[in-house]
Design a protein around this motif. Structure first.
Motif, PDB file in Angstrom:
ATOM      1  N   LEU A 119       0.825  -1.205   0.000  1.00 30.31           N
ATOM      2  CA  LEU A 119       0.000   0.000   0.000  1.00 30.31           C
ATOM      3  C   LEU A 119       0.865   1.263   0.000  1.00 30.31           C
ATOM      4  N   ALA A 120       2.076   1.148   0.534  1.00 35.07           N
ATOM      5  CA  ALA A 120       2.993   2.294   0.520  1.00 35.07           C
ATOM      6  C   ALA A 120       3.284   2.742  -0.916  1.00 35.07           C
ATOM      7  N   ASP A 121       3.285   1.805  -1.869  1.00 30.11           N
ATOM      8  CA  ASP A 121       3.494   2.172  -3.277  1.00 30.11           C
ATOM      9  C   ASP A 121       2.338   3.024  -3.781  1.00 30.11           C
ATOM     10  N   ASP A 122       1.112   2.661  -3.380  1.00 28.66           N
ATOM     11  CA  ASP A 122      -0.055   3.444  -3.781  1.00 28.66           C
ATOM     12  C   ASP A 122       0.028   4.860  -3.223  1.00 28.66           C
ATOM     13  N   HIS A 123       0.492   4.974  -1.997  1.00 27.56           N
ATOM     14  CA  HIS A 123       0.604   6.290  -1.371  1.00 27.56           C
ATOM     15  C   HIS A 123       1.632   7.150  -2.119  1.00 27.56           C
ATOM     16  N   ALA A 124       2.742   6.543  -2.514  1.00 27.73           N
ATOM     17  CA  ALA A 124       3.766   7.281  -3.259  1.00 27.73           C
ATOM     18  C   ALA A 124       3.229   7.721  -4.622  1.00 27.73           C
ATOM     19  N   ASN A 125       2.469   6.843  -5.271  1.00 31.92           N
ATOM     20  CA  ASN A 125       1.882   7.198  -6.561  1.00 31.92           C
ATOM     21  C   ASN A 125       0.879   8.340  -6.423  1.00 31.92           C
ATOM     22  N   ALA A 126       0.105   8.322  -5.343  1.00 33.53           N
ATOM     23  CA  ALA A 126      -0.871   9.392  -5.117  1.00 33.53           C
ATOM     24  C   ALA A 126      -0.154  10.724  -4.891  1.00 33.53           C
ATOM     25  N   ARG A 127       0.941  10.686  -4.138  1.00 28.70           N
ATOM     26  CA  ARG A 127       1.692  11.929  -3.916  1.00 28.70           C
ATOM     27  C   ARG A 127       2.269  12.465  -5.221  1.00 28.70           C
ATOM     28  N   ALA A 142      -6.466  19.139  -2.084  1.00 30.65           N
ATOM     29  CA  ALA A 142      -6.720  19.006  -0.648  1.00 30.65           C
ATOM     30  C   ALA A 142      -5.604  18.173  -0.053  1.00 30.65           C
ATOM     31  N   GLY A 143      -4.954  18.712   0.915  1.00 35.29           N
ATOM     32  CA  GLY A 143      -3.793  17.969   1.396  1.00 35.29           C
ATOM     33  C   GLY A 143      -3.420  18.339   2.805  1.00 35.29           C
ATOM     34  N   PRO A 144      -2.289  17.780   3.213  1.00 30.51           N
ATOM     35  CA  PRO A 144      -1.368  16.974   2.412  1.00 30.51           C
ATOM     36  C   PRO A 144      -1.923  15.585   2.095  1.00 30.51           C
ATOM     37  N   VAL A 145      -1.447  14.998   0.991  1.00 29.19           N
ATOM     38  CA  VAL A 145      -1.894  13.662   0.600  1.00 29.19           C
ATOM     39  C   VAL A 145      -1.138  12.643   1.436  1.00 29.19           C
ATOM     40  N   GLU A 146      -1.874  11.930   2.289  1.00 27.53           N
ATOM     41  CA  GLU A 146      -1.253  10.968   3.203  1.00 27.53           C
ATOM     42  C   GLU A 146      -1.347   9.536   2.707  1.00 27.53           C
ATOM     43  N   THR A 147      -2.404   9.233   1.956  1.00 28.18           N
ATOM     44  CA  THR A 147      -2.591   7.832   1.553  1.00 28.18           C
ATOM     45  C   THR A 147      -2.828   7.759   0.047  1.00 28.18           C
ATOM     46  N   ASN A 148      -3.922   7.151  -0.393  1.00 23.83           N
ATOM     47  CA  ASN A 148      -4.077   6.884  -1.829  1.00 23.83           C
ATOM     48  C   ASN A 148      -5.210   7.668  -2.475  1.00 23.83           C
ATOM     49  N   ILE A 149      -5.696   8.718  -1.830  1.00 24.89           N
ATOM     50  CA  ILE A 149      -6.782   9.527  -2.376  1.00 24.89           C
ATOM     51  C   ILE A 149      -6.279  10.941  -2.631  1.00 24.89           C
ATOM     52  N   VAL A 150      -6.565  11.454  -3.818  1.00 22.88           N
ATOM     53  CA  VAL A 150      -6.229  12.831  -4.163  1.00 22.88           C
ATOM     54  C   VAL A 150      -7.520  13.547  -4.545  1.00 22.88           C
ATOM     55  N   ILE A 151      -7.841  14.605  -3.821  1.00 19.35           N
ATOM     56  CA  ILE A 151      -8.996  15.447  -4.121  1.00 19.35           C
ATOM     57  C   ILE A 151      -8.477  16.766  -4.678  1.00 19.35           C
ATOM     58  N   CYS A 152      -8.986  17.150  -5.839  1.00 19.24           N
ATOM     59  CA  CYS A 152      -8.477  18.349  -6.502  1.00 19.24           C
ATOM     60  C   CYS A 152      -9.630  19.207  -7.008  1.00 19.24           C
ATOM     61  N   ILE A 186      -7.812   8.012  -7.378  1.00 24.44           N
ATOM     62  CA  ILE A 186      -7.463   6.926  -6.458  1.00 24.44           C
ATOM     63  C   ILE A 186      -6.350   6.088  -7.069  1.00 24.44           C
ATOM     64  N   THR A 187      -5.323   5.798  -6.290  1.00 21.71           N
ATOM     65  CA  THR A 187      -4.301   4.848  -6.716  1.00 21.71           C
ATOM     66  C   THR A 187      -4.520   3.532  -5.979  1.00 21.71           C
ATOM     67  N   HIS A 188      -4.236   2.433  -6.658  1.00 25.16           N
ATOM     68  CA  HIS A 188      -4.511   1.112  -6.072  1.00 25.16           C
ATOM     69  C   HIS A 188      -3.661   0.047  -6.746  1.00 25.16           C
ATOM     70  N   LEU A 189      -3.961  -1.190  -6.459  1.00 26.51           N
ATOM     71  CA  LEU A 189      -3.161  -2.325  -6.905  1.00 26.51           C
ATOM     72  C   LEU A 189      -2.968  -2.370  -8.417  1.00 26.51           C
ATOM     73  N   ASP A 190      -3.966  -1.910  -9.179  1.00 27.48           N
ATOM     74  CA  ASP A 190      -3.919  -2.006 -10.636  1.00 27.48           C
ATOM     75  C   ASP A 190      -3.334  -0.764 -11.292  1.00 27.48           C
ATOM     76  N   VAL A 191      -2.837   0.178 -10.501  1.00 22.28           N
ATOM     77  CA  VAL A 191      -2.252   1.403 -11.048  1.00 22.28           C
ATOM     78  C   VAL A 191      -0.740   1.345 -10.837  1.00 22.28           C
ATOM     79  N   THR A 192       0.005   1.265 -11.930  1.00 22.93           N
ATOM     80  CA  THR A 192       1.461   1.177 -11.853  1.00 22.93           C
ATOM     81  C   THR A 192       2.078   2.574 -11.799  1.00 22.93           C
ATOM     82  N   SER A 193       3.350   2.645 -11.440  1.00 25.29           N
ATOM     83  CA  SER A 193       4.041   3.932 -11.444  1.00 25.29           C
ATOM     84  C   SER A 193       4.120   4.493 -12.858  1.00 25.29           C
ATOM     85  N   GLU A 194       4.260   3.601 -13.857  1.00 18.32           N
ATOM     86  CA  GLU A 194       4.268   4.059 -15.247  1.00 18.32           C
ATOM     87  C   GLU A 194       2.912   4.634 -15.639  1.00 18.32           C
TER      88      GLU A 194
END
Length: 211
Positions: A119-127, A142-152, A186-194
């Motif tokens: 899940l830490a990977d998802d958090h990094a992708n969200a940031r 809306a922040g700071p972004v702590e986990t896997n949700i980004v509201i803009c 939202i970032t999650h298991l199916d969202v890669t860094s690429e």
């Protein structure tokens, strides 16, 4: 009742020390304390604490195995034996019985065994997404972004949320529209860094066109 993490709060984590005072207020009024932990594991990973520490300060707790944990379905409700028996009865009364529960449980156990630490990977992708959005004039994250949700909020870009979502959808990138000018990503298991990098470029393009 505490939502962990907060959805429209941009995936913010309720700090553990903030929960016991709420529980005491609930006790004073004779009501139960509950955590809607749909993304509890995201909160635990971000905060660096064990999920059970949250469970220890409330009467009941809900955890989803889908969302960030990546199981195809499944959730559990935890609480005292008496509470669970009552909840089980109401579940059946409302048509919530399911067959072949072992197949569901296997997927959920796999998620617990293999998908919590990542899940830490998802958090990094969200940031990363938040950084890109925050660099675009007119975007307010809306922040700071702590986990896997980004509201803009994109109001000042001259585009509506739906316009941006439609532009992204043409490139097979899906985002949530949460109001006339609010997007949820939202970032999650199916969202890669690429994939995140590709989405970030498309976001910049979609929002830049409105300036």
């Amino acid at each position: 009742w505490v939502e962990q993490t907060t959805n429209l709060g941009g995936g913010a984590v309720w700090p553990l020390p903030d929960v016991p005072p709420l529980r005491r207020r609930a006790d004073e009024r004779g009501v139960a304390g509950h955590i809607d932990g749909a993304r509890l594991m995201n909160a635990a990973v971000a905060a660096g604490i064990a999920p059970r520490e949250y469970g220890a300060v409330v009467d009941s707790l809900w955890i989803d195995f889908s969302k960030g944990l990546g199981a195809p379905f499944g959730a559990v409700l935890a609480g005292s034996g008496e509470f669970i028996e009552r909840a089980r009865r109401y579940k059946h009364m409302l048509g919530g019985a399911m067959r072949q529960g072992g197949v569901m449980a296997a997927a959920c156990l796999h998620a617990l065994d293999h998908h919590v630490d990542r899940l830490a990977d998802d958090h990094a992708n969200a940031r990363r997404l938040a950084d890109v959005l925050g660099s675009i004039p007119g975007c307010r994250v809306a922040g700071p972004v702590e986990t896997n949700i980004v509201i803009c909020d994109v109001a000042r870009t001259g585009r509506t949320a739906q316009e941006v979502a439609d532009a992204l959808a043409r490139s097979d990138v899906r985002v949530g529209v949460f109001g006339p000018t609010t997007l949820r990503l939202i970032t999650h298991l199916d969202v890669t860094s690429e994939g995140v990098e590709a989405a970030a470029a498309l976001l910049a393009e979609a929002l830049g066109a409105g300036r």
